[in-house]
Design a protein around this motif. Sequence first.
Motif, short mmCIF file in Angstrom:
data_model
loop_
_atom_site.label_atom_id
_atom_site.label_comp_id
_atom_site.label_asym_id
_atom_site.label_seq_id
_atom_site.Cartn_x
_atom_site.Cartn_y
_atom_site.Cartn_z
N LYS A 1 14.04 39.78 11.50
CA LYS A 1 13.01 39.28 12.43
C LYS A 1 13.65 39.08 13.80
O LYS A 1 14.73 38.52 13.90
N TYR A 2 12.95 39.56 14.82
CA TYR A 2 13.47 39.52 16.19
C TYR A 2 12.41 38.93 17.11
O TYR A 2 11.27 39.37 17.09
N GLN A 3 12.81 37.95 17.93
CA GLN A 3 11.93 37.41 18.97
C GLN A 3 12.15 38.26 20.22
O GLN A 3 13.27 38.32 20.71
N LYS B 1 6.20 45.25 11.87
CA LYS B 1 4.98 44.47 12.09
C LYS B 1 5.29 43.59 13.29
O LYS B 1 6.25 42.83 13.26
N ALA B 2 4.50 43.74 14.36
CA ALA B 2 4.71 42.94 15.57
C ALA B 2 3.64 41.86 15.62
O ALA B 2 2.45 42.16 15.56
N TYR B 3 4.10 40.61 15.69
CA TYR B 3 3.20 39.46 15.75
C TYR B 3 3.21 38.89 17.18
O TYR B 3 4.17 38.21 17.54
N PRO B 4 2.18 39.17 17.99
CA PRO B 4 2.15 38.60 19.34
C PRO B 4 2.12 37.08 19.28
O PRO B 4 1.48 36.49 18.41
N LYS B 5 2.85 36.46 20.21
CA LYS B 5 2.93 35.00 20.26
C LYS B 5 1.53 34.41 20.43
O LYS B 5 0.74 34.90 21.22
N GLU C 1 -2.75 37.62 14.25
CA GLU C 1 -2.86 39.04 13.91
C GLU C 1 -1.54 39.74 14.19
O GLU C 1 -0.73 39.26 14.96
N PHE C 2 -1.36 40.89 13.54
CA PHE C 2 -0.15 41.67 13.83
C PHE C 2 -0.55 43.13 14.02
O PHE C 2 -1.64 43.55 13.62
N VAL C 3 0.34 43.87 14.64
CA VAL C 3 0.17 45.31 14.82
C VAL C 3 1.30 45.96 14.05
O VAL C 3 2.46 45.59 14.22
N GLU C 4 0.96 46.93 13.20
CA GLU C 4 1.99 47.60 12.41
C GLU C 4 2.18 49.02 12.94
O GLU C 4 1.21 49.70 13.26
N PHE C 5 3.44 49.44 13.06
CA PHE C 5 3.73 50.80 13.48
C PHE C 5 5.04 51.24 12.85
O PHE C 5 5.80 50.43 12.32
N GLY C 6 5.27 52.56 12.89
CA GLY C 6 6.47 53.08 12.24
C GLY C 6 6.82 54.47 12.72
O GLY C 6 6.35 54.92 13.77
N ALA C 7 7.66 55.13 11.94
CA ALA C 7 8.17 56.45 12.30
C ALA C 7 7.02 57.39 12.68
O ALA C 7 6.01 57.45 11.99
N GLY C 8 7.21 58.09 13.81
CA GLY C 8 6.21 59.05 14.26
C GLY C 8 5.16 58.46 15.17
O GLY C 8 4.29 59.18 15.66
N ASP C 9 5.23 57.14 15.42
CA ASP C 9 4.22 56.50 16.28
C ASP C 9 4.74 56.35 17.71
O ASP C 9 5.90 56.06 17.93
N LEU C 10 3.82 56.55 18.66
CA LEU C 10 4.08 56.31 20.07
C LEU C 10 3.42 54.97 20.41
O LEU C 10 2.23 54.80 20.18
N CYS D 1 6.61 38.55 21.45
CA CYS D 1 6.20 38.78 20.07
C CYS D 1 7.40 38.71 19.15
O CYS D 1 8.55 38.73 19.59
N THR D 2 7.10 38.61 17.87
CA THR D 2 8.13 38.67 16.83
C THR D 2 8.00 40.01 16.14
O THR D 2 6.90 40.39 15.72
N TRP D 3 9.11 40.73 16.07
CA TRP D 3 9.13 41.97 15.31
C TRP D 3 9.68 41.66 13.93
O TRP D 3 10.80 41.15 13.80
N ASP D 4 8.89 41.95 12.91
CA ASP D 4 9.33 41.83 11.53
C ASP D 4 9.63 43.26 11.07
O ASP D 4 8.72 44.03 10.79
N VAL D 5 10.91 43.59 11.07
CA VAL D 5 11.35 44.97 10.78
C VAL D 5 11.65 45.08 9.29
O VAL D 5 12.56 44.43 8.80
N SER D 6 10.86 45.90 8.59
CA SER D 6 11.08 46.06 7.14
C SER D 6 11.95 47.28 6.84
O SER D 6 12.63 47.33 5.83
N VAL D 7 11.92 48.28 7.73
CA VAL D 7 12.77 49.47 7.59
C VAL D 7 13.49 49.66 8.92
O VAL D 7 12.85 49.60 9.98
N ALA D 8 14.81 49.84 8.87
CA ALA D 8 15.63 49.95 10.09
C ALA D 8 14.99 50.89 11.12
O ALA D 8 14.51 51.97 10.76
N VAL D 9 15.01 50.46 12.38
CA VAL D 9 14.35 51.19 13.46
C VAL D 9 15.35 52.03 14.25
O VAL D 9 16.47 51.60 14.51
N ASP D 10 14.92 53.24 14.60
CA ASP D 10 15.63 54.10 15.53
C ASP D 10 14.54 54.64 16.45
O ASP D 10 13.58 55.23 15.96
#
Length: 109
Positions: free
Chosen positions: A36-38, A55-59, A63-72, A81-90
């Motif tokens: 989790k990252y602030q 999953k990004a949770y705006p302060k 609600e949260f916004v979910e995004f992943g590989a292949g998303d712009l 926001c808080t990023w709840d990273v479930s799979v390592a991000v690149d």
Amino acid sequence: MAGNNLRIVVERNPSESKLSELNIKCWPKWGCSPGKYQLKFDAEETCYLLKGRVKAYPKGSSEFVEFGAGDLVVIPKGLSCTWDVSVAVDKHYKFESSSPPPPPPSSSK
């Protein structure tokens, strides 16, 4: 959502032509491991995820916004926001700034 106009915009699977038009492969890269990252965005960021799931949770929002590989993803200036990273991000990323980008370094000596 009243009064909160800072919204994360996710474009799923943008076309190759859009990615090359944005010149994404020349953008800097950033990555993080699961956790989790602030984060606070002092400038608008556009990023393209090569890997990961977030999953990004705006302060101040439940609600949260979910995004992943292949998303712009476009993250507005001023968003915390808080990023709840479930799979390592690149990802490739770019910050909007009012100043023009620096000229590319000269390769000639």
